[in-house]
Design a protein around this motif. Structure first.
Motif, PDB file in Angstrom:
ATOM      1  N   TYR A 199      61.490  72.746  74.638  1.00 50.07           N
ATOM      2  CA  TYR A 199      62.358  73.890  74.916  1.00 50.07           C
ATOM      3  C   TYR A 199      63.687  73.817  74.172  1.00 50.07           C
ATOM      4  CZ  TYR A 199      59.255  75.470  78.652  1.00 50.07           C
ATOM      5  OH  TYR A 199      58.183  75.943  79.366  1.00 50.07           O
ATOM      6  N   GLY A 200      64.491  74.867  74.335  1.00 48.05           N
ATOM      7  CA  GLY A 200      65.817  74.915  73.733  1.00 48.05           C
ATOM      8  C   GLY A 200      65.792  75.516  72.336  1.00 48.05           C
ATOM      9  N   ASP A 201      66.926  75.480  71.704  1.00 46.49           N
ATOM     10  CA  ASP A 201      67.039  75.972  70.340  1.00 46.49           C
ATOM     11  C   ASP A 201      66.410  74.970  69.366  1.00 46.49           C
ATOM     12  OD1 ASP A 201      68.471  78.185  71.240  1.00 46.49           O
ATOM     13  OD2 ASP A 201      70.380  77.099  71.130  1.00 46.49           O
ATOM     14  N   VAL A 202      66.043  75.464  68.192  1.00 48.29           N
ATOM     15  CA  VAL A 202      65.500  74.588  67.162  1.00 48.29           C
ATOM     16  C   VAL A 202      66.536  73.525  66.821  1.00 48.29           C
ATOM     17  CG1 VAL A 202      64.685  74.466  64.790  1.00 48.29           C
ATOM     18  CG2 VAL A 202      64.005  76.385  66.246  1.00 48.29           C
ATOM     19  N   ALA A 203      66.155  72.285  66.935  1.00 47.85           N
ATOM     20  CA  ALA A 203      67.121  71.185  66.866  1.00 47.85           C
ATOM     21  C   ALA A 203      67.583  70.877  65.452  1.00 47.85           C
ATOM     22  CB  ALA A 203      66.517  69.932  67.500  1.00 47.85           C
ATOM     23  N   ASN A 204      66.686  70.972  64.484  1.00 48.39           N
ATOM     24  CA  ASN A 204      67.041  70.575  63.126  1.00 48.39           C
ATOM     25  C   ASN A 204      66.105  71.255  62.125  1.00 48.39           C
ATOM     26  OD1 ASN A 204      64.609  68.833  62.951  1.00 48.39           O
ATOM     27  ND2 ASN A 204      65.738  67.564  64.425  1.00 48.39           N
ATOM     28  N   GLU A 205      66.343  70.969  60.883  1.00 46.91           N
ATOM     29  CA  GLU A 205      65.584  71.602  59.811  1.00 46.91           C
ATOM     30  C   GLU A 205      64.114  71.201  59.838  1.00 46.91           C
ATOM     31  OE1 GLU A 205      65.578  71.568  54.929  1.00 46.91           O
ATOM     32  OE2 GLU A 205      67.473  71.305  55.997  1.00 46.91           O
ATOM     33  N   LYS A 206      63.828  69.958  60.214  1.00 44.46           N
ATOM     34  CA  LYS A 206      62.439  69.501  60.259  1.00 44.46           C
ATOM     35  C   LYS A 206      61.641  70.267  61.306  1.00 44.46           C
ATOM     36  CE  LYS A 206      63.117  64.782  58.545  1.00 44.46           C
ATOM     37  NZ  LYS A 206      62.967  63.331  58.845  1.00 44.46           N
ATOM     38  N   VAL A 207      62.242  70.475  62.470  1.00 43.64           N
ATOM     39  CA  VAL A 207      61.571  71.235  63.522  1.00 43.64           C
ATOM     40  C   VAL A 207      61.381  72.685  63.084  1.00 43.64           C
ATOM     41  CG1 VAL A 207      61.747  72.066  65.899  1.00 43.64           C
ATOM     42  CG2 VAL A 207      62.440  69.724  65.352  1.00 43.64           C
ATOM     43  N   GLU A 208      62.347  73.219  62.387  1.00 44.64           N
ATOM     44  CA  GLU A 208      62.277  74.605  61.929  1.00 44.64           C
ATOM     45  C   GLU A 208      61.105  74.819  60.973  1.00 44.64           C
ATOM     46  OE1 GLU A 208      65.261  78.004  60.014  1.00 44.64           O
ATOM     47  OE2 GLU A 208      65.876  75.889  60.100  1.00 44.64           O
ATOM     48  N   LYS A 209      60.743  73.798  60.222  1.00 46.05           N
ATOM     49  CA  LYS A 209      59.668  73.906  59.235  1.00 46.05           C
ATOM     50  C   LYS A 209      58.291  73.537  59.796  1.00 46.05           C
ATOM     51  CE  LYS A 209      62.641  73.000  55.230  1.00 46.05           C
ATOM     52  NZ  LYS A 209      62.917  72.104  54.090  1.00 46.05           N
ATOM     53  N   LEU A 210      58.210  73.211  61.080  1.00 45.42           N
ATOM     54  CA  LEU A 210      56.933  72.829  61.678  1.00 45.42           C
ATOM     55  C   LEU A 210      55.930  73.970  61.626  1.00 45.42           C
ATOM     56  CD1 LEU A 210      58.019  70.840  64.874  1.00 45.42           C
ATOM     57  CD2 LEU A 210      56.827  69.930  62.886  1.00 45.42           C
ATOM     58  N   GLN A 211      54.671  73.622  61.410  1.00 42.73           N
ATOM     59  CA  GLN A 211      53.584  74.591  61.454  1.00 42.73           C
ATOM     60  C   GLN A 211      52.727  74.318  62.682  1.00 42.73           C
ATOM     61  OE1 GLN A 211      51.477  74.321  57.729  1.00 42.73           O
ATOM     62  NE2 GLN A 211      52.991  75.590  56.646  1.00 42.73           N
ATOM     63  N   ASP A 212      52.290  75.383  63.331  1.00 40.83           N
ATOM     64  CA  ASP A 212      51.511  75.250  64.558  1.00 40.83           C
ATOM     65  C   ASP A 212      50.172  74.575  64.266  1.00 40.83           C
ATOM     66  OD1 ASP A 212      51.025  75.447  67.247  1.00 40.83           O
ATOM     67  OD2 ASP A 212      51.250  77.614  67.352  1.00 40.83           O
ATOM     68  N   ILE A 213      49.508  74.148  65.322  1.00 39.23           N
ATOM     69  CA  ILE A 213      48.255  73.416  65.182  1.00 39.23           C
ATOM     70  C   ILE A 213      47.212  74.272  64.469  1.00 39.23           C
ATOM     71  CG2 ILE A 213      48.545  71.798  67.065  1.00 39.23           C
ATOM     72  CD1 ILE A 213      47.114  73.701  68.903  1.00 39.23           C
ATOM     73  N   ASN A 214      46.421  73.616  63.626  1.00 40.76           N
ATOM     74  CA  ASN A 214      45.366  74.302  62.887  1.00 40.76           C
ATOM     75  C   ASN A 214      44.099  74.385  63.729  1.00 40.76           C
ATOM     76  OD1 ASN A 214      44.099  71.743  62.696  1.00 40.76           O
ATOM     77  ND2 ASN A 214      45.212  71.285  60.806  1.00 40.76           N
ATOM     78  N   SER A 215      43.046  74.919  63.159  1.00 39.50           N
ATOM     79  CA  SER A 215      41.807  75.141  63.913  1.00 39.50           C
ATOM     80  C   SER A 215      41.193  73.827  64.395  1.00 39.50           C
ATOM     81  CB  SER A 215      40.812  75.919  63.062  1.00 39.50           C
ATOM     82  OG  SER A 215      40.543  75.244  61.847  1.00 39.50           O
ATOM     83  N   ARG A 216      41.243  72.792  63.562  1.00 37.68           N
ATOM     84  CA  ARG A 216      40.685  71.491  63.965  1.00 37.68           C
ATOM     85  C   ARG A 216      41.444  70.931  65.156  1.00 37.68           C
ATOM     86  NH1 ARG A 216      42.605  66.619  62.828  1.00 37.68           N
ATOM     87  NH2 ARG A 216      44.024  67.539  61.308  1.00 37.68           N
ATOM     88  N   GLU A 217      42.765  70.953  65.106  1.00 37.11           N
ATOM     89  CA  GLU A 217      43.584  70.439  66.199  1.00 37.11           C
ATOM     90  C   GLU A 217      43.428  71.296  67.454  1.00 37.11           C
ATOM     91  OE1 GLU A 217      47.215  68.539  63.502  1.00 37.11           O
ATOM     92  OE2 GLU A 217      47.167  70.683  63.952  1.00 37.11           O
ATOM     93  N   THR A 218      43.248  72.601  67.255  1.00 36.19           N
ATOM     94  CA  THR A 218      43.044  73.496  68.400  1.00 36.19           C
ATOM     95  C   THR A 218      41.755  73.156  69.139  1.00 36.19           C
ATOM     96  OG1 THR A 218      44.259  75.283  67.308  1.00 36.19           O
ATOM     97  CG2 THR A 218      42.805  75.896  69.125  1.00 36.19           C
ATOM     98  N   VAL A 219      40.702  72.879  68.381  1.00 32.40           N
ATOM     99  CA  VAL A 219      39.413  72.517  68.998  1.00 32.40           C
ATOM    100  C   VAL A 219      39.572  71.250  69.834  1.00 32.40           C
ATOM    101  CG1 VAL A 219      37.093  71.661  68.510  1.00 32.40           C
ATOM    102  CG2 VAL A 219      37.970  73.667  67.293  1.00 32.40           C
ATOM    103  N   ILE A 220      40.264  70.248  69.288  1.00 32.43           N
ATOM    104  CA  ILE A 220      40.471  68.989  70.013  1.00 32.43           C
ATOM    105  C   ILE A 220      41.236  69.230  71.304  1.00 32.43           C
ATOM    106  CG2 ILE A 220      41.600  66.731  69.917  1.00 32.43           C
ATOM    107  CD1 ILE A 220      41.116  66.788  66.866  1.00 32.43           C
ATOM    108  N   MET A 221      42.347  69.959  71.209  1.00 31.22           N
ATOM    109  CA  MET A 221      43.171  70.234  72.390  1.00 31.22           C
ATOM    110  C   MET A 221      42.404  71.066  73.414  1.00 31.22           C
ATOM    111  SD  MET A 221      46.063  68.746  71.925  1.00 31.22           S
ATOM    112  CE  MET A 221      46.964  67.965  70.572  1.00 31.22           C
TER     113      MET A 221
END
Length: 505
Positions: A445-467
């Protein structure tokens, strides 16, 4: 599936031989060995499902039994079989290992074939632990699985991996030496290594107490119980994501399985004698380690400490049943405690594995496990944040998830023995919510903390299947635990009846 098919041998040797095949193939064709490893893991998982389908839950007898002489001079045999306790653990092993193969699909770029082979071989050895009916065969699998785990941490681990691997190996190996001594003594009395023969072996009071202590030193380290738990946070922090998942989801359960297969049925009088001692150690793990988890800044270390705390419920459930019978004479209360403890082990396998995979997803993107390096992840990874919320809530014991069922049954049964035992055990529900939500709030939660977090990409199809597969398991057994209890019921009843009938002290 044909009834005469050696399904247990297939569950053990198919992944081991498949791992050797992957190892021989090498890294020259990376895509090929990925699909080969995935295929082997999938076949093994499907075999475990057939094991469940063909299992007769109306009897406590060992099923799918296989027997062949191994070392005739010492009556050591290749003897396999499963009951209502070992079947769920084998299914959990094959399921988690399948997800680990998927999780390392795009992450591991160094000695990929060795990495995949190590997990396949480890899977077969762990299945061997849960299926062995010969004590020396059990010990062989128990010790052999240290080798691939040692390599997994030592080769693909973090900066302090050498220290963590040596500490892990020494703790677990030294504890196992005492178990071997106990098994050799039991053989001298029974002239057999058949585990069910050892269950009915009459032993004196002193012998039982010494054997219980020997087993305790082996199984307490593996769970791990306080105060022999210090190897676990180091191993988790330094292990790669797959290593942390298999360590928390499966290897910790082997200590609990050891108590059920050896300590309680072989030395029931000593188990009764040490009940209060074991309950105290379990409560220390539940409460004290919960507070330790609350102050952790490393996400992996926090989840590692929470694992120790949650596994305290398993040992509490095993031994509070003795206390219930001593206070109330109720076998139903003992069955509830035992069933809740086993349910807690299975549930913890799903939840802890899921949380370590969540940390791995973030680590693969930012290469940090420190909570302070995150914040506002929900803004860039909303799908991931939803899955992690479910697993954090399940780890807190939220009703409707599998994390609630086992803890609730252990607490409810503990109340029959002592209000204070139940009260202290219930504090983990507050502590668990505290450290899980504290971590989730600061990371997600909260605001985006830093530049690295801002550039994060959401989980892909493979990771979605696992989760998604893990989420289904957590919700399924939280809302409908009946299939698991049905398969365990007769075995638990028989175990408790055997223990109570065997008491002579």
């Amino acid at each position: 599936m044909p009834i005469d098919l050696p399904i247990l041998s297939l569950l053990i040797w198919a992944p081991i031989l498949g791992g050797l095949w992957v190892l021989y193939a090498g890294d020259r064709q990376a895509e090929t060995i990925k699909y080969l490893s995935l295929g082997i893991a999938m076949i093994t998982f499907l075999l475990s499902i057939f094991l469940y389908i063909d299992f007769d839950s109306t009897t406590h007898e060992m099923q799918f039994v296989e027997f062949a002489p191994w070392i005739r001079a010492f009556s050591i045999n290749y003897h396999l079989g499963v009951d209502g306790i070992s079947v769920p653990l084998i299914i959990l092993t094959t399921f988690i290992n399948l997800l680990i193969i998927l999780a390392g699909w795009e992450v591991i770029d160094y000695r990929l074939s060795h990495y995949l082979a190590a997990f396949l071989i480890l899977e077969g050895l762990m299945n061997g632990v849960f299926a062995a009916l010969d004590a020396i065969l059990f010990y062989f699998f128990w010790e052999a699985m240290l080798i691939p785990m040692f390599l997994i941490i030592g080769i693909w681990g973090g900066p302090n991996r050498v220290y963590a691997t040596i500490k892990f190996f020494l703790y677990t190996f030294l504890g196992s030496v005492f178990m071997l001594v106990a098994l050799l003594y039991l053989y001298s009395q029974a002239n057999s290594f058949f585990i069910l023969d050892l269950h009915v072996l009459p032993l004196g009071e002193l012998a039982q107490k010494l054997i219980f202590i020997a087993f305790l030193l082996a199984f307490a380290v593996k769970i791990p119980m306080w105060p022999v738990h210090t190897w676990l946070p180091d191993a988790h922090v330094e292990a790669p994501t797959g290593g942390s998942v298999i360590l928390a989801a499966i290897m910790l359960k082997m200590g609990g399985y050891g108590f059920l297969r050896f300590s309680l049925p072989i030395v029931p009088d000593a188990s009764l004698f040490f009940t209060d001692f074991m309950i105290v150690l379990s409560l220390i793990a539940i409460v004290y380690i919960g507070f330790v988890a609350l102050v952790q800044q490393d996400m992996k270390k926090l989840i590692a400490y929470s694992s120790i705390s949650h596994m305290g419920f398993a040992t509490l459930g095993f031994f509070v049943g003795f206390s219930i019978f001593a206070v109330t004479g109720s076998t139903s209360g003992a069955e509830m405690a035992m069933g809740g403890a086993i349910m807690q082990m299975i549930s913890h396998g799903f939840i802890s594995g899921a949380l370590f995979l969540c940390v791995g997803v973030m680590y693969d993107r930012i290469h940090s496990r420190q909570i302070k390096d995150y914040g506002g992840v929900v803004n860039t990874m909303p799908h991931f944040a939803a899955f992690m919320m479910l697993f954090a809530m399940a780890n807190s014991g939220l009703p409707g998830t599998s994390g609630f069922v086992g803890e609730f049954l252990v607490i409810l049964s503990s109340y029959q023995a002592s209000f204070w035992i139940a009260f202290l055990a219930a504090t983990i529900l507050v502590l668990g919510a505290a450290y899980n939500l504290w971590m989730y709030k600061r990371v997600i939660y909260g605001d985006v903390a830093n530049e690295k977090v801002e550039k994060l990409q959401d989980i892909n199809s493979r990771e979605t299947v696992i989760m998604a597969l893990l989420a289904i398991a957590v919700l399924l057994f939280g809302l409908w635990p009946a299939p698991l209890f049905e398969i365990m019921d007769e075995t638990i009843k028989h175990l408790i009846t055997h223990i109570l009938q065997s008491k002579v002290i």
